[in-house]
Scaffold this motif. Structure first.
Motif, PDB file in Angstrom:
ATOM      1  N   LEU A  29      47.226 -38.608 146.047  1.00  0.00           N
ATOM      2  CA  LEU A  29      47.999 -37.930 147.073  1.00  0.00           C
ATOM      3  C   LEU A  29      49.477 -37.899 146.681  1.00  0.00           C
ATOM      4  CD1 LEU A  29      47.091 -36.746 149.800  1.00  0.00           C
ATOM      5  CD2 LEU A  29      48.061 -38.781 150.882  1.00  0.00           C
ATOM      6  N   LEU A  30      49.964 -39.052 146.211  1.00  0.00           N
ATOM      7  CA  LEU A  30      51.362 -39.153 145.775  1.00  0.00           C
ATOM      8  C   LEU A  30      51.636 -38.148 144.657  1.00  0.00           C
ATOM      9  CD1 LEU A  30      53.963 -40.781 146.129  1.00  0.00           C
ATOM     10  CD2 LEU A  30      53.101 -42.413 144.476  1.00  0.00           C
ATOM     11  N   LEU A  31      50.672 -38.035 143.761  1.00  0.00           N
ATOM     12  CA  LEU A  31      50.791 -37.100 142.644  1.00  0.00           C
ATOM     13  C   LEU A  31      50.846 -35.659 143.157  1.00  0.00           C
ATOM     14  CD1 LEU A  31      50.646 -37.418 139.504  1.00  0.00           C
ATOM     15  CD2 LEU A  31      48.290 -36.725 139.702  1.00  0.00           C
ATOM     16  N   LEU A  32      49.999 -35.361 144.156  1.00  0.00           N
ATOM     17  CA  LEU A  32      49.981 -34.010 144.719  1.00  0.00           C
ATOM     18  C   LEU A  32      51.322 -33.690 145.363  1.00  0.00           C
ATOM     19  CD1 LEU A  32      46.430 -33.639 146.302  1.00  0.00           C
ATOM     20  CD2 LEU A  32      47.364 -32.550 144.262  1.00  0.00           C
ATOM     21  N   VAL A  33      51.893 -34.686 146.078  1.00  0.00           N
ATOM     22  CA  VAL A  33      53.200 -34.474 146.701  1.00  0.00           C
ATOM     23  C   VAL A  33      54.251 -34.187 145.630  1.00  0.00           C
ATOM     24  CG1 VAL A  33      55.040 -35.572 148.020  1.00  0.00           C
ATOM     25  CG2 VAL A  33      52.664 -35.866 148.733  1.00  0.00           C
TER      26      VAL A  33
END
Lengths: 264, 313
Positions: free
Chosen positions: A51-55
């Motif tokens: 999720l952090l990567l997607l953000v």
């Protein structure tokens, strides 16, 4: 050949592109470290990391799926980890008798395998994002600030610069070989293996000599332009408030991910 | 674009932090030594040359050539760089190549880069240069043959260490990954050896002044010879032992506190299933390895002689 083939930098105006390169390098290394620290099978933590990567992908303005599309480069290597599935620890799930070897996949082995694949897949993506949002000279400059020896960064800078030039040289050598290798339709071309090896060796040797002689000329022209042993930049780096903020928020997220990974 | 990831570049996530840290430590010490040596002994002129040479290694990796069985020889270049530029410069050049492959193309990880630099840069320089240095004042045929043998052993040693690192991290089973890696790299190493020999022969023929033997001999002393010979012998002896008898290595590793001390589930290799085509006793496999090495060196000697004769015609 154009520079674009090697340069992985994609420009769009975005907050991630504007960040100090040092912050981006630190964030990348910390993210990979965090993935390596997570225990096997901590899927919620891996999901949070994704999720952090997607953000980060979204913030970079390159699109949510940008790093995902290019992350296939890490796929072939997962073959190496396949044997982890047959870890003798854990309870067996099946027995496959292949005649010469009996394979027993186990639950712990499967968890281990998928954890390795997920870790590697996440780590590769953040590295892709780093080079896509940072110009290579800036990246090197950041590494120099982070205490990489200047000799090494200068060598890498030259490597990057002359990669394109020498690749053109390779294509010229290959074209020369093509031009001298006439063939008849229906007749198999090429000599014996020893002849092929000798030709390839001569091509490598020729490339070496051209590179060496070129580096000599480069050095002479650099001296005449005032080279003093290292490359100077017109792009000094300053840490601004936004840089510190991003670094802090990112580390906070990584701490949360670690917490989730170890508690669950 | 001919760039293809080689099986030696370990990505992130495949090695544990302990293993990565150990190899980073070795790599930092060796590269630090190389930086200070080159800074002291060579002028600033050497830096652009090393940079362009690193670009040369990178570009030369695109010149593939077919070997039997549908595989293509992928030139790694560590041995050639160490022989032509000297061992310390060779290490720096290969560090730059591995570094840029990881940074720019994600071919190899960042956290595990220490291990990758060790496998592909330091080992190849120590073995390739160390063995070559041993015969540096001999005749050309012998030098070329040893350079080729060194290139082959260096490639095998790189594959061996990559397998050991993966196994110590609990990523693979040694009895599966080691024969596979060594088998593939026996072929890749053959291509490496042949191209190294042919390229060296070409350079000797056209610009012998670049291979300034006295210069090169001054730069690397007996330390290189000893470590080159010792590490190649170790690699030749460990590989068959480890692939024939992984339990022995397993015991050493657990005695040293590797397996089981990490965060991951320790691996125990069951004696129940073994691969029958591997040798029965350690002695027979060591013998097989030695015979293979002798046959290979003989082949390379013949090739070196052949190229030499063509030169003098």
């Amino acid at each position: 050949m154009h520079v674009d083939v090697f340069d992985q930098y994609h420009f769009t105006p975005s907050r991630v592109h504007d960040l100090d390169p040092r912050v981006k390098v630190l964030i990348t290394v910390l993210f990979i470290l965090s993935n390596a620290l997570l225990p096997d099978g901590s899927w919620p933590a891996f999901a949070l990391a994704w999720l952090l990567l997607l953000v980060a992908n979204d913030q970079s303005g390159l699109g949510l799926g940008f790093t995902f599309k290019r992350s296939v480069v890490a796929l072939p290597f997962t073959l190496v980890a396949v044997s982890a599935i047959f870890s003798p620890q854990g309870s067996p799930l099946a027995v496959w008798d292949l005649g010469f070897i009996t394979l027993i996949p186990t639950d712990l082995g499967l968890i281990r395998f998928f954890s390795i694949v997920v870790r590697s897949w996440l780590s590769v993506q953040i590295a892709i994002l780093l080079v896509a949002t940072t110009q290579f000279p800036d990246l090197l400059h950041a590494l120099e600030h982070l205490r990489l020896p200047r000799t090494l960064t200068t060598i890498i800078a030259f490597l990057f610069r002359y990669l394109f030039v020498l690749t053109n040289e390779v294509f010229r050598i290959l074209r020369a070989r093509e031009a001298r290798s006439a063939g008849l339709p229906g007749v198999k071309g090429g000599g014996k293996l020893s002849w092929q090896i000798k030709t390839t060796g001569s091509m490598v040797g020729q490339l070496f000599l051209r590179s060496y002689e070129r580096s000599d000329r480069i050095y002479q022209s650099m001296i005449s332009r005032g080279y003093i042993g290292h490359i100077r930049t017109l792009n000094p780096h300053y840490m601004e408030r936004q840089d510190w903020l991003y670094l802090f928020v990112f580390i906070l997220f990584l701490v949360i991910i670690q917490f989730v990974g170890w508690v669950s | 674009m001919n760039f293809s990831p080689a099986p030696l570049h370990i990505p992130d996530g495949f090695l544990t932090i302990v293993v990565s840290a150990i190899f980073w430590l070795i790599t930092i010490v060796m590269v630090g030594l190389a930086v200070s040596k080159t800074n002291r002994s060579l002028g600033e002129k050497q830096i652009p040359i090393m940079g362009v040479m690193a670009a040369f290694i990178f570009a030369a990796q695109m010149l593939n050539f077919p070997i039997a069985g549908g595989t293509s020889g992928h030139f790694l270049g560590g041995t050639l760089a160490a022989i032509v530029l000297g061992p310390w410069a060779g290490i720096l050049v290969m560090t730059a190549v591995v570094g840029i492959q990881a940074l720019l193309f994600q071919d190899g990880g960042l956290l595990v880069m220490g291990a990758n630099i060790f496998n592909m840069g330091i080992l190849t320089a120590v073995i390739g240069y160390g063995l070559y240095r041993l015969v540096i004042h001999q005749k050309k045929g012998i030098r070329l043959a040893v350079a080729g043998g060194g290139a082959w052993i260096a490639t095998m040693a790189a594959a061996l260490f990559a397998s050991l690192e993966l196994w110590l991290s609990g990523t693979t089973r040694l009895e599966i990954v080691l024969p596979a890696m060594l088998g593939v790299h026996a072929l890749i190493g053959l291509g490496e050896a042949l191209i190294t020999v042919a390229a060296l022969a070409y350079i000797e023929q056209t610009r012998p002044d670049l291979l300034n033997l006295d210069n090169s001999a001054r730069e690397g002393g007996w330390g290189w010879i000893v470590s080159g010979v010792v590490i190649s012998l170790l690699a030749v002896l460990i590989s068959p032992l480890a692939s024939g008898n992984p339990d022995g290595l397993e015991k050493i590793a657990s005695d040293l506190g590797f397996l089981g001390s990490g965060l991951d589930a320790p691996f125990q290799i069951l004696p129940d299933y073994s691969i029958p085509f591997l040798g029965d006793t350690a002695i027979s496999t060591i013998l097989a390895g030695a015979v293979g090495a002798i046959v290979l060196i003989g082949l390379v000697v013949l090739l070196g002689r052949n190229l030499h004769r063509q030169k003098s015609d």
